[in-house]
Design a protein around this motif. Structure first.
Motif, PDB file in Angstrom:
ATOM      1  N   ARG A 159      64.850  87.991 100.852  1.00 22.56           N
ATOM      2  CA  ARG A 159      64.408  87.016  99.855  1.00 22.56           C
ATOM      3  C   ARG A 159      65.001  85.641 100.118  1.00 22.56           C
ATOM      4  O   ARG A 159      65.999  85.497 100.857  1.00 22.56           O
ATOM      5  N   ALA A 197      66.088  82.317  97.523  1.00 26.08           N
ATOM      6  CA  ALA A 197      66.254  82.096  96.078  1.00 26.08           C
ATOM      7  C   ALA A 197      66.696  80.661  95.790  1.00 26.08           C
ATOM      8  O   ALA A 197      67.828  80.419  95.384  1.00 26.08           O
ATOM      9  N   PRO A 198      65.817  79.689  95.994  1.00 28.88           N
ATOM     10  CA  PRO A 198      66.235  78.302  95.787  1.00 28.88           C
ATOM     11  C   PRO A 198      66.344  77.932  94.308  1.00 28.88           C
ATOM     12  O   PRO A 198      65.731  78.571  93.450  1.00 28.88           O
ATOM     13  N   SER A 199      67.125  76.901  94.043  1.00 27.59           N
ATOM     14  CA  SER A 199      67.189  76.318  92.703  1.00 27.59           C
ATOM     15  C   SER A 199      66.174  75.174  92.686  1.00 27.59           C
ATOM     16  O   SER A 199      66.245  74.298  93.550  1.00 27.59           O
ATOM     17  N   GLU A 231      65.772  80.114  90.996  1.00 28.98           N
ATOM     18  CA  GLU A 231      66.994  80.212  90.195  1.00 28.98           C
ATOM     19  C   GLU A 231      67.069  78.959  89.327  1.00 28.98           C
ATOM     20  O   GLU A 231      67.659  77.942  89.702  1.00 28.98           O
ATOM     21  N   TYR A 251      75.487  82.642  87.306  1.00 31.67           N
ATOM     22  CA  TYR A 251      74.891  82.970  88.615  1.00 31.67           C
ATOM     23  C   TYR A 251      75.386  84.307  89.151  1.00 31.67           C
ATOM     24  O   TYR A 251      74.599  85.116  89.643  1.00 31.67           O
ATOM     25  N   VAL A 281      72.349  86.964  89.887  1.00 40.41           N
ATOM     26  CA  VAL A 281      71.965  87.232  91.279  1.00 40.41           C
ATOM     27  C   VAL A 281      71.982  88.739  91.550  1.00 40.41           C
ATOM     28  O   VAL A 281      71.127  89.268  92.269  1.00 40.41           O
ATOM     29  N   ARG A 307      71.705  83.973 102.907  1.00 37.45           N
ATOM     30  CA  ARG A 307      71.858  82.688 102.222  1.00 37.45           C
ATOM     31  C   ARG A 307      72.948  81.892 102.923  1.00 37.45           C
ATOM     32  O   ARG A 307      73.554  82.364 103.889  1.00 37.45           O
ATOM     33  N   LEU A 346      78.423  80.631  99.832  1.00 37.07           N
ATOM     34  CA  LEU A 346      78.466  81.702  98.828  1.00 37.07           C
ATOM     35  C   LEU A 346      79.173  82.964  99.320  1.00 37.07           C
ATOM     36  O   LEU A 346      79.294  83.940  98.587  1.00 37.07           O
TER      37      LEU A 346
HETATM   38  N1  GLU Z   1      70.176  79.370  94.236  1.00 35.39           N
HETATM   39  C1  GLU Z   1      71.175  79.262  95.265  1.00 35.39           C
HETATM   40  C2  GLU Z   1      70.971  77.963  96.042  1.00 35.39           C
HETATM   41  O1  GLU Z   1      69.914  77.360  95.959  1.00 35.39           O
HETATM   42  C3  GLU Z   1      71.118  80.411  96.236  1.00 35.39           C
HETATM   43  C4  GLU Z   1      71.688  81.634  95.683  1.00 35.39           C
HETATM   44  C5  GLU Z   1      71.487  82.902  96.497  1.00 35.39           C
HETATM   45  O2  GLU Z   1      70.744  82.861  97.503  1.00 35.39           O
HETATM   46  O3  GLU Z   1      72.052  83.905  96.109  1.00 35.39           O
HETATM   47  O4  GLU Z   1      71.891  77.559  96.720  1.00 35.39           O
END
Ligand code: GLU
Length: 305
Positions: free
Chosen positions: A5, A7-9, A41, A179, A183, A197, A201
C-alpha cells in the motif's frame, strides 16, 4: 493474494520524495505479484483537504502507478479506531493523560526510558488526582499502558531494529486518534502484508508491532526506504522549490523523466532515459535499496534536476 500500500497525507501535491516512496512501494508489490492499495491519512483536519486526494491520484496515475480498489480515507473510519481503543481498554491497557507537552518535556524521565519518552506522570493517579484534573476542564489524551518492553522488528531494508515502547498516545486530547494506532488498525483492515514507507517512520515501527500484538492482529513485514533530502540537508519539503510533479512539468520535465531520475536514485535506471514503473518490475530487487538518504542537488548543478 498478498498486498502492499501507499498511504499519503492529502496535504498538497506529492513531492518527489513522496513519489519516490510510492514508486518503491509499488515495485515491492508488483514485483511480487501483489495487490497495491491506496489510503488517505487525512485525520489532521488542519492540513488535509479533499481536493489534494484528487491531485495526488493524478500525480500517481501520471507516473504510471496503478492501484487495485477505491482508496480508503481515515476520516470515514473513526468507529474502527474507537473499537480498537475499546478493545485495549477492556484489556486494562489504556489510561487518561492530562499532561501538556511542556510538562512532559520538563518531567525527569524514568531511568530506563530514552529521552523524550513519556515519564508516566498520569499512569497511576489517585482518585483525588483524577478528580482534580477532571475539574480543570481540559480534555485528556488516551495513552497505552506498557511496561516499556524492548520490541524487535526486522526491516527488509534496514535489518533488525529494536526500540523501547513507551506509553504512547492513542487518542489526542482533541479526540483525534493517533497515527500510531490508526496505521495498525488500517493496515490490518486492508489486509496489508507488506508496508513500504519512508525511513523517518522506522523508529515508530516497534510501537506498531506492539499494537499489532496487543490487538491480536498479524504483523505485516516492513521495508523503510531512505528519505529524500533537500540541498540544505533537511528533509525535502515544498519550500525547497520545484519539487512536485506539476512543478517539474512546468520546468520542462516529463513524467517519464521524473520516473527515470527517481528510479536512478534507487539504482534501477539511468536519469537520461525515460521509463515507466512497469518497465522496472523485472529489474527491481529490495537489495538494491541502499541505506543512505538521497540528496537532491541544487537545480542545474548536476544531471538530476
Ligand atoms: N501518512 C504518512 C506520510 O504521508 C505515511 C504513513 C505510513 O505510510 O505509514 O508520511
Amino acid at each position: 493474494m498478498s498486498r502492499g500500500r501507499f498511504a499519503p497525507s492529502p496535504t498538497g501535491r506529492l513531492h518527489v520524495g513522496n513519489l519516490r516512496t510510492a514508486i518503491a512501494a509499488w515495485l515491492f508489490a508488483r514485483s511480487e505479484g501483489s495487490e497495491f492499495l491506496l489510503r488517505f491519512e487525512d485525520l489532521d483536519r488542519a492540513t488535509a483537504r479533499l481536493e489534494h486526494e484528487d491531485g495526488q491520484c493524478r500525480d500517481l496515475e501520471a507516473l504510471g502507478l496503478s492501484w487495485d480498489s477505491d482508496p480508503i480515507r481515515q476520516s470515514d473510519r473513526l468507529d474502527r479506531y474507537e473499537d480498537a481503543l475499546a478493545d485495549l481498554g477492556r484489556q486494562g491497557l489504556t489510561y487518561r493523560c492530562w499532561c501538556s507537552r511542556r510538562e512532559i518535556r520538563e518531567a525527569a524521565s524514568a531511568p530506563h526510558m530514552p529521552p523524550g519518552h513519556y515519564p508516566g506522570t498520569c499512569r497511576n493517579l489517585t482518585a483525588r488526582e483524577v478528580a482534580e484534573r477532571e475539574s480543570s476542564g481540559k480534555s485528556p489524551a488516551l495513552r497505552l499502558r506498557t511496561d516499556a518492553p524492548d520490541v524487535d522488528i526486522v526491516d527488509r531494508v534496514h535489518g533488525p531494529h529494536r526500540e523501547v515502547v513507551d506509553d504512547l498516545v492513542l487518542r489526542r486530547g482533541d479526540g483525534t486518534p493517533a497515527y500510531n494506532l490508526v496505521v495498525v488498525v488500517d493496515d490490518a483492515a486492508q489486509a496489508v502484508e507488506e508496508v513500504v514507507r519512508a525511513d523517518d517512520l522506522l523508529s515508530s515501527t516497534p510501537r506498531h508491532a506492539h499494537l499489532f500484538d496487543l490487538l491480536g492482529l498479524p504483523r505485516p513485514t516492513w521495508a523503510h526506504v531512505p528519505l529524500v533530502l533537500a540541498p540544505d540537508g533537511d528533509r525535502l519539503a515544498k519550500r525547497h522549490g520545484s519539487v512536485t510533479l506539476p512543478d517539474r512539468v512546468a520546468v520542462g520535465d516529463t513524467p517519464g523523466r521524473v520516473v527515470a531520475v527517481l528510479a536512478a536514485s534507487l539504482g534501477l535506471a539511468v536519469p537520461e532515459v525515460e521509463v515507466m514503473p512497469s518497465d522496472l518490475i523485472d529489474r527491481f530487487s529490495p537489495d538494491q535499496i541502499g541505506l543512505a538518504p538521497w540528496t537532491l542537488l541544487p537545480e542545474g548543478v548536476n544531471d538530476r534536476w
